[in-house]
Design a protein around this motif. Structure first.
Motif, mmCIF file in Angstrom:
data_model
loop_
_atom_site.group_PDB
_atom_site.id
_atom_site.type_symbol
_atom_site.label_atom_id
_atom_site.label_comp_id
_atom_site.label_asym_id
_atom_site.label_seq_id
_atom_site.Cartn_x
_atom_site.Cartn_y
_atom_site.Cartn_z
ATOM 1 N N ALA A 174 0.833 -1.222 0.000
ATOM 2 C CA ALA A 174 0.000 0.000 0.000
ATOM 3 C C ALA A 174 0.860 1.261 0.000
ATOM 4 O O ALA A 174 0.450 2.299 -0.528
ATOM 5 C CB ALA A 174 -0.923 0.000 1.211
ATOM 6 N N THR A 175 2.042 1.191 0.604
ATOM 7 C CA THR A 175 2.912 2.360 0.702
ATOM 8 C C THR A 175 3.980 2.367 -0.403
ATOM 9 O O THR A 175 4.946 3.136 -0.324
ATOM 10 C CB THR A 175 3.602 2.400 2.082
ATOM 11 O OG1 THR A 175 4.184 1.122 2.351
ATOM 12 C CG2 THR A 175 2.607 2.743 3.187
ATOM 13 N N ASP A 176 3.825 1.489 -1.385
ATOM 14 C CA ASP A 176 4.746 1.406 -2.523
ATOM 15 C C ASP A 176 6.189 1.089 -2.118
ATOM 16 O O ASP A 176 7.131 1.425 -2.832
ATOM 17 C CB ASP A 176 4.728 2.702 -3.359
ATOM 18 C CG ASP A 176 3.380 2.933 -4.022
ATOM 19 O OD1 ASP A 176 2.785 1.935 -4.480
ATOM 20 O OD2 ASP A 176 2.921 4.089 -4.065
ATOM 21 N N VAL A 177 6.350 0.452 -0.964
ATOM 22 C CA VAL A 177 7.686 -0.048 -0.603
ATOM 23 C C VAL A 177 8.014 -1.238 -1.505
ATOM 24 O O VAL A 177 9.139 -1.373 -1.970
ATOM 25 C CB VAL A 177 7.740 -0.460 0.894
ATOM 26 C CG1 VAL A 177 9.023 -1.227 1.202
ATOM 27 C CG2 VAL A 177 7.617 0.773 1.772
ATOM 28 N N VAL A 178 7.031 -2.081 -1.739
ATOM 29 C CA VAL A 178 7.189 -3.153 -2.714
ATOM 30 C C VAL A 178 6.205 -2.913 -3.851
ATOM 31 O O VAL A 178 5.150 -2.296 -3.650
ATOM 32 C CB VAL A 178 6.939 -4.558 -2.096
ATOM 33 C CG1 VAL A 178 7.955 -4.854 -1.008
ATOM 34 C CG2 VAL A 178 5.531 -4.699 -1.578
ATOM 35 N N GLY A 179 6.574 -3.383 -5.026
ATOM 36 C CA GLY A 179 5.666 -3.297 -6.174
ATOM 37 C C GLY A 179 4.671 -4.434 -6.083
ATOM 38 O O GLY A 179 4.113 -4.694 -5.023
ATOM 39 N N GLU A 180 4.491 -5.137 -7.145
ATOM 40 C CA GLU A 180 3.564 -6.262 -7.121
ATOM 41 C C GLU A 180 4.025 -7.290 -6.095
ATOM 42 O O GLU A 180 5.212 -7.562 -5.972
ATOM 43 C CB GLU A 180 3.491 -6.905 -8.509
ATOM 44 C CG GLU A 180 2.791 -6.028 -9.534
ATOM 45 C CD GLU A 180 1.405 -5.593 -9.082
ATOM 46 O OE1 GLU A 180 0.608 -6.468 -8.694
ATOM 47 O OE2 GLU A 180 1.128 -4.373 -9.082
ATOM 48 N N ASP A 181 3.072 -7.811 -5.319
ATOM 49 C CA ASP A 181 3.371 -8.897 -4.391
ATOM 50 C C ASP A 181 2.267 -9.927 -4.558
ATOM 51 O O ASP A 181 1.112 -9.654 -4.239
ATOM 52 C CB ASP A 181 3.398 -8.372 -2.945
ATOM 53 C CG ASP A 181 3.734 -9.454 -1.934
ATOM 54 O OD1 ASP A 181 3.615 -10.653 -2.281
ATOM 55 O OD2 ASP A 181 4.107 -9.107 -0.801
ATOM 56 N N PRO A 182 2.622 -11.103 -5.098
ATOM 57 C CA PRO A 182 1.582 -12.112 -5.336
ATOM 58 C C PRO A 182 0.840 -12.517 -4.063
ATOM 59 O O PRO A 182 -0.275 -13.026 -4.133
ATOM 60 C CB PRO A 182 2.347 -13.296 -5.928
ATOM 61 C CG PRO A 182 3.792 -13.014 -5.718
ATOM 62 C CD PRO A 182 3.952 -11.547 -5.513
ATOM 63 N N ALA A 183 1.464 -12.270 -2.903
ATOM 64 C CA ALA A 183 0.811 -12.636 -1.646
ATOM 65 C C ALA A 183 -0.252 -11.622 -1.236
ATOM 66 O O ALA A 183 -1.023 -11.868 -0.312
ATOM 67 C CB ALA A 183 1.857 -12.766 -0.538
ATOM 68 N N VAL A 184 -0.271 -10.472 -1.900
ATOM 69 C CA VAL A 184 -1.220 -9.426 -1.511
ATOM 70 C C VAL A 184 -2.273 -9.258 -2.607
ATOM 71 O O VAL A 184 -1.935 -8.954 -3.746
ATOM 72 C CB VAL A 184 -0.509 -8.071 -1.288
ATOM 73 C CG1 VAL A 184 -1.523 -6.983 -0.951
ATOM 74 C CG2 VAL A 184 0.536 -8.188 -0.198
ATOM 75 N N THR A 185 -3.514 -9.464 -2.258
ATOM 76 C CA THR A 185 -4.610 -9.244 -3.197
ATOM 77 C C THR A 185 -5.390 -8.028 -2.724
ATOM 78 O O THR A 185 -5.973 -8.065 -1.648
ATOM 79 C CB THR A 185 -5.579 -10.451 -3.196
ATOM 80 O OG1 THR A 185 -4.815 -11.631 -3.090
ATOM 81 C CG2 THR A 185 -6.424 -10.465 -4.447
ATOM 82 N N PRO A 186 -5.369 -6.945 -3.504
ATOM 83 C CA PRO A 186 -6.147 -5.789 -3.061
ATOM 84 C C PRO A 186 -7.617 -6.176 -2.917
ATOM 85 O O PRO A 186 -8.137 -6.974 -3.691
ATOM 86 C CB PRO A 186 -5.952 -4.763 -4.180
ATOM 87 C CG PRO A 186 -4.732 -5.203 -4.907
ATOM 88 C CD PRO A 186 -4.664 -6.685 -4.758
ATOM 89 N N ARG A 187 -8.233 -5.607 -1.916
ATOM 90 C CA ARG A 187 -9.633 -5.871 -1.598
ATOM 91 C C ARG A 187 -10.520 -5.481 -2.770
ATOM 92 O O ARG A 187 -10.310 -4.448 -3.401
ATOM 93 C CB ARG A 187 -9.928 -5.006 -0.375
ATOM 94 C CG ARG A 187 -11.336 -4.843 0.045
ATOM 95 C CD ARG A 187 -11.334 -4.075 1.344
ATOM 96 N NE ARG A 187 -10.707 -4.912 2.363
ATOM 97 C CZ ARG A 187 -11.366 -5.820 3.064
ATOM 98 N NH1 ARG A 187 -12.640 -5.992 2.881
ATOM 99 N NH2 ARG A 187 -10.748 -6.547 3.959
#
Ligand SMILES: [Zn+2]
Length: 266
Positions: A174-187
Motif C-alpha cells: 500500500a505504501t509502494d515499498v514493494v511493487g507487485e506482491d503475489p501474496a497481496v490481493t487488493p480488496r
C-alpha cells in the motif's frame, strides 16, 4: 529499541512491533519477513519498541507505553523515555504498528481519524473492520501523525503472527515499498470495511473474577447484561457495540463502547 532497515536512504515508512512486551506477534511476523526480505523500491524501517518488556514477557516495565506518548527524554519511567525515542525514530514516517488482543481473533485496523491513510492502506489489508479511536487516542502512538494500528489476533497465538506477516506485506504494498506482491490481493470494491467510532471505556468494579457475555462488534441492547464482576451483572444503560471487550485484557476496564458509523468509502 531495535531498528532494522531494508533499502537505502532515509525511510519514510516504518513498521513498529512490541509496543506491548506481551504481544509477540508483531516481532515474530517482522522476523519472518526479514528472514527472506522482499525487494524494496523505497527504504523501510522495522522497529522493535519495548525490548525490555518483550524480554520479560510483560506488557510494560514501568507504565503502559501506549499511554505514555509523546513521552519525554527525561521521564522517570522506562516507557516515558522510550516513547520520546520512538516518536523521534518514526518522525515523518507512515507507520504500521502491530498489536494483539485477548478479545478478538480476527485482524482489524485502528486510526485516530478516518482519512487518506485509512483509505489508501485498508484496501491492501485483510480487515473488514476499522476503528476510529478519536477522543480515546490520548497518550497512544496512534495520536501521532500517519499511524495505523492493527490488532493481529489473539495474544500469543500462531495465527496472530501469521496475520501479522500478511498485514505487513499489505502495508508495504500500500505504501509502494514493494511493487507487485503475489501474496497481496487488493480488496475488491464490494468487500466492505465497517467503521466503528470508539467511545468511553467500560469500567470494571473491583472483583476477583470477571466474565464477558457479549461478542465484539455485535450490538449489545439497552438493558442487556453483557458482563459480570464476581456474580454482579454489568447491564448496558444504552445500546452499544463492544470493542476490545474482554474479561482480563485490561486491569481497570472491560474494554470500550463504540458506535457503528458506516462503511469506509473509496
Ligand atoms: Zn497492544
Amino acid at each position: 529499541m531495535r531498528v532494522e532497515q531494508l533499502g537505502d536512504g532515509r525511510p519514510r515508512v516504518a513498521v513498529v512491533a512490541a509496543i506491548h512486551g506481551d504481544e509477540p506477534c508483531g516481532v515474530r511476523a517482522m522476523e519472518r519477513l526479514l528472514e527472506d526480505p522482499p525487494a524494496v523500491d523505497r527504504p523501510v524501517k522495522f522497529v522493535v519498541a519495548n525490548e525490555r518488556a518483550l524480554d520479560r514477557g510483560v506488557r510494560y516495565v514501568d507504565e503502559d507505553l501506549n499511554r505514555a506518548f509523546p513521552g519525554d527524554p527525561d521521564a522517570d519511567t522506562h516507557e516515558g523515555r522510550l516513547a520520546a525515542e520512538l516518536v523521534a525514530e518514526i518522525r515523518d514516517c507512515t507507520v504500521l504498528s502491530l498489536h494483539s488482543t485477548r478479545s478478538y481473533a480476527e485482524p482489524f485496523a485502528l486510526v485516530d481519524r478516518v482519512g487518506d491513510l485509512a483509505r489508501s492502506v485498508c484496501p491492501f489489508l485483510s480487515v473488514s473492520v476499522l476503528v476510529e479511536t478519536g477522543e480515546q487516542s490520548h497518550g497512544r502512538l496512534i495520536a501521532s501523525p500517519d499511524v495505523l494500528e492493527v490488532e493481529c489476533g489473539l495474544q500469543g497465538s500462531d495465527r496472530a503472527a501469521d496475520n501479522g506477516v500478511e498485514l505487513i506485506r499489505g502495508f508495504l504494498r500500500a505504501t509502494d515499498v514493494v511493487g507487485e506482491d503475489p501474496a497481496v490481493t487488493p480488496r475488491s470494491t464490494t468487500d466492505e470495511v465497517v467503521v466503528y467510532r470508539l467511545g468511553p471505556p467500560v469500567p470494571k468494579a473491583a472483583a476477583d473474577e470477571y466474565e464477558v457475555f457479549a461478542a465484539n462488534f455485535e450490538e449489545v441492547a439497552a438493558g442487556e447484561a453483557f458482563a459480570a464482576a464476581d456474580d454482579r451483572p454489568v447491564v448496558a444503560e444504552e445500546s452499544f457495540y463492544p470493542v476490545l471487550l474482554s474479561a482480563d485484557g485490561y486491569e481497570d476496564v472491560f474494554g470500550y463502547r463504540a458506535e457503528r458509523v458506516g462503511v469506509l468509502d473509496g
